[in-house]
Design a protein around this motif. Structure first.
Motif, mmCIF file in Angstrom:
data_model
loop_
_atom_site.group_PDB
_atom_site.id
_atom_site.type_symbol
_atom_site.label_atom_id
_atom_site.label_comp_id
_atom_site.label_asym_id
_atom_site.label_seq_id
_atom_site.Cartn_x
_atom_site.Cartn_y
_atom_site.Cartn_z
ATOM 1 N N ARG A 191 0.841 -1.196 0.000
ATOM 2 C CA ARG A 191 0.000 0.000 0.000
ATOM 3 C C ARG A 191 0.872 1.241 0.000
ATOM 4 N NH1 ARG A 191 -1.687 -0.111 6.459
ATOM 5 N NH2 ARG A 191 0.296 -1.000 7.123
ATOM 6 N N ILE A 192 0.302 2.357 -0.434
ATOM 7 C CA ILE A 192 0.940 3.645 -0.219
ATOM 8 C C ILE A 192 0.192 4.314 0.921
ATOM 9 C CG2 ILE A 192 1.792 3.879 -2.579
ATOM 10 C CD1 ILE A 192 -0.488 5.999 -2.936
ATOM 11 N N ILE A 193 0.950 4.950 1.801
ATOM 12 C CA ILE A 193 0.386 5.535 3.014
ATOM 13 C C ILE A 193 0.800 6.996 3.084
ATOM 14 C CG2 ILE A 193 0.288 5.381 5.523
ATOM 15 C CD1 ILE A 193 1.233 2.434 5.183
ATOM 16 N N HIS A 194 -0.164 7.860 3.340
ATOM 17 C CA HIS A 194 0.074 9.298 3.423
ATOM 18 C C HIS A 194 0.053 9.704 4.889
ATOM 19 C CE1 HIS A 194 -1.151 13.528 1.741
ATOM 20 N NE2 HIS A 194 0.114 13.482 2.114
ATOM 21 N N LEU A 195 1.173 10.276 5.372
ATOM 22 C CA LEU A 195 1.308 10.627 6.780
ATOM 23 C C LEU A 195 1.644 12.102 6.944
ATOM 24 C CD1 LEU A 195 3.544 7.631 7.972
ATOM 25 C CD2 LEU A 195 1.042 7.796 8.093
ATOM 26 N N LYS A 231 8.356 -0.602 -3.866
ATOM 27 C CA LYS A 231 9.753 -0.216 -3.635
ATOM 28 C C LYS A 231 9.898 1.305 -3.645
ATOM 29 C CE LYS A 231 11.399 -4.461 -3.478
ATOM 30 N NZ LYS A 231 11.991 -5.018 -2.271
ATOM 31 N N GLY A 232 10.437 1.855 -4.751
ATOM 32 C CA GLY A 232 10.682 3.289 -4.805
ATOM 33 C C GLY A 232 9.406 4.095 -4.978
ATOM 34 N N ILE A 233 9.445 5.360 -4.543
ATOM 35 C CA ILE A 233 8.300 6.258 -4.662
ATOM 36 C C ILE A 233 8.817 7.680 -4.861
ATOM 37 C CG2 ILE A 233 8.121 6.520 -2.144
ATOM 38 C CD1 ILE A 233 5.050 6.649 -2.520
ATOM 39 N N VAL A 234 8.206 8.419 -5.806
ATOM 40 C CA VAL A 234 8.608 9.800 -6.087
ATOM 41 C C VAL A 234 7.364 10.651 -6.305
ATOM 42 C CG1 VAL A 234 10.866 9.229 -7.069
ATOM 43 C CG2 VAL A 234 8.857 9.331 -8.568
ATOM 44 N N ILE A 235 7.540 11.976 -6.199
ATOM 45 C CA ILE A 235 6.457 12.929 -6.422
ATOM 46 C C ILE A 235 6.899 13.903 -7.502
ATOM 47 C CG2 ILE A 235 4.971 14.681 -5.391
ATOM 48 C CD1 ILE A 235 5.559 13.384 -2.662
ATOM 49 N N ASP A 236 6.069 14.092 -8.549
ATOM 50 C CA ASP A 236 6.469 14.984 -9.635
ATOM 51 C C ASP A 236 6.016 16.413 -9.354
ATOM 52 O OD1 ASP A 236 3.772 15.246 -10.405
ATOM 53 O OD2 ASP A 236 3.918 13.737 -11.981
ATOM 54 N N SER A 237 6.262 17.311 -10.308
ATOM 55 C CA SER A 237 5.980 18.732 -10.097
ATOM 56 C C SER A 237 4.489 19.050 -10.072
ATOM 57 C CB SER A 237 6.660 19.558 -11.199
ATOM 58 O OG SER A 237 6.103 19.248 -12.466
ATOM 59 N N LYS A 238 3.667 18.119 -10.542
ATOM 60 C CA LYS A 238 2.215 18.314 -10.511
ATOM 61 C C LYS A 238 1.568 17.559 -9.358
ATOM 62 C CE LYS A 238 1.675 19.357 -15.412
ATOM 63 N NZ LYS A 238 0.920 19.074 -16.671
ATOM 64 N N LYS A 239 2.379 17.123 -8.416
ATOM 65 C CA LYS A 239 1.938 16.473 -7.181
ATOM 66 C C LYS A 239 1.472 15.036 -7.386
ATOM 67 C CE LYS A 239 0.514 20.883 -5.110
ATOM 68 N NZ LYS A 239 -0.578 21.614 -4.429
ATOM 69 N N ASN A 240 1.749 14.460 -8.569
ATOM 70 C CA ASN A 240 1.451 13.048 -8.774
ATOM 71 C C ASN A 240 2.455 12.201 -8.010
ATOM 72 O OD1 ASN A 240 -0.702 12.985 -11.056
ATOM 73 N ND2 ASN A 240 0.853 14.407 -11.792
ATOM 74 N N ILE A 241 1.981 11.103 -7.449
ATOM 75 C CA ILE A 241 2.845 10.152 -6.747
ATOM 76 C C ILE A 241 3.014 8.932 -7.642
ATOM 77 C CG2 ILE A 241 3.112 8.674 -4.715
ATOM 78 C CD1 ILE A 241 0.760 11.592 -4.463
ATOM 79 N N TRP A 242 4.269 8.489 -7.835
ATOM 80 C CA TRP A 242 4.579 7.324 -8.645
ATOM 81 C C TRP A 242 5.267 6.303 -7.739
ATOM 82 C CZ3 TRP A 242 3.844 7.605 -14.158
ATOM 83 C CH2 TRP A 242 3.485 8.865 -14.640
ATOM 84 N N ALA A 243 4.812 5.055 -7.800
ATOM 85 C CA ALA A 243 5.373 4.009 -6.942
ATOM 86 C C ALA A 243 5.693 2.773 -7.766
ATOM 87 C CB ALA A 243 4.394 3.652 -5.818
ATOM 88 N N ALA A 244 6.880 2.200 -7.547
ATOM 89 C CA ALA A 244 7.313 0.991 -8.249
ATOM 90 C C ALA A 244 6.876 -0.239 -7.473
ATOM 91 C CB ALA A 244 8.831 0.997 -8.410
ATOM 92 N N SER A 245 6.324 -1.216 -8.196
ATOM 93 C CA SER A 245 5.841 -2.447 -7.576
ATOM 94 C C SER A 245 6.636 -3.611 -8.146
ATOM 95 C CB SER A 245 4.338 -2.611 -7.861
ATOM 96 O OG SER A 245 3.817 -3.737 -7.201
#
Length: 253
Positions: free
Chosen positions: A53-57, A77-91
């Motif tokens: 899961r992704i968890i927002h704290l 695994k990895g997770i990043v946030i782009d300039s438009k506030k999108n969250i990208w997560a590797a599974s």
């Protein structure tokens, strides 16, 4: 989490207070990646194989509180946030990179461009996503590869579109075996490997548009993990790093 200096009445207490989440501890919580948003909240990739899961704290000044969570993927695994506030997560175990909006709503699942066991993620100057691939956790050699996905700034293609070929970017051998610094073959005398790009975890783009990747594990998973009954030792990890010259949009620092 250490509190901000401004929240501490006595500066002598800096480093003496800490906060944890969840409370009480949850043995199923296996945090792996973390990304900090512009509002100073944190997005966590939970790598639990059964319930990733992704968890927002957020840190309130006196506690860490959950804003939201979304169950998705397998071994995030990895997770990043782009300039438009999108969250990208590797599974890593289902070979997808997932995209979410700033509220944690799932907006896309992507697996093209040679993706295989995605691990590390980073953004380039165009907000495109670069993916380091670790491969499958199964016996046999794996040829590492690098994947690029279109980010949300792209206008010609949809976000998540693969910008690398089906094989990904990789490093084919010229016919010679990979040698260690001492001149011996990667797995020792008599055991040659011709895979220069190995199992990759970390990836980053610099201000010249160069992409840096690391050979975190050697290619043969069975040999890497070791088998004492067959006198096969585990090895200490990958060998070296790779620099991909000018293939990404430079990042401004």
């Amino acid at each position: 989490v250490y509190p901000n200096v401004a929240n501490i009445e006595n500066p002598a207490e800096i480093g003496t207070k800490w906060y944890s989440w969840p409370s009480p501890p949850d043995p199923n919580f296996k945090p792996f990646g973390i990304a900090i948003a512009a509002d100073q909240t944190a997005w966590i990739a939970d790598s639990n194989a059964d319930s990733s899961r992704i968890i927002h704290l957020q840190f309130t000044g006196s506690a860490i509180e959950e804003i939201s969570q979304t169950s998705i993927g397998m071994v995030l695994k990895g997770i990043v946030i782009d300039s438009k506030k999108n969250i990208w997560a590797a599974s890593g175990d289902d070979n997808y990179v997932y995209r979410f909006d700033e509220n944690g709503t799932h907006h896309g699942s992507y697996n093209g461009g040679g993706m295989h066991g995605p691990w590390g993620l980073c953004l380039d100057g165009d907000d495109n996503i670069w993916v380091a691939n670790f491969g499958s956790l199964l016996p046999g050699e794996f040829e590492g590869r690098l994947t690029q996905l279109a980010g949300t700034k792209q206008t010609a293609v949809a976000p998540g579109t693969a910008l690398t070929p089906g094989s990904g970017y990789t490093l084919p051998t010229a016919g010679d075996p990979v040698l260690l610094a001492n001149g011996e073959p990667l797995y020792g005398i008599g055991r040659e490997s011709k895979i220069p790009m190995m199992r990759t975890t970390g990836v980053s783009v610099d201000a010249a548009g160069n992409v840096w990747t690391v050979n975190n594990w050697k290619p043969d998973f069975l040999f890497d993990t070791g088998d004492p009954s067959k006198d096969i030792p585990g090895n200490p990890g990958g060998d070296g790093l790779l620099l991909w010259i000018g293939i990404a949009k430079p990042v401004k620092y």
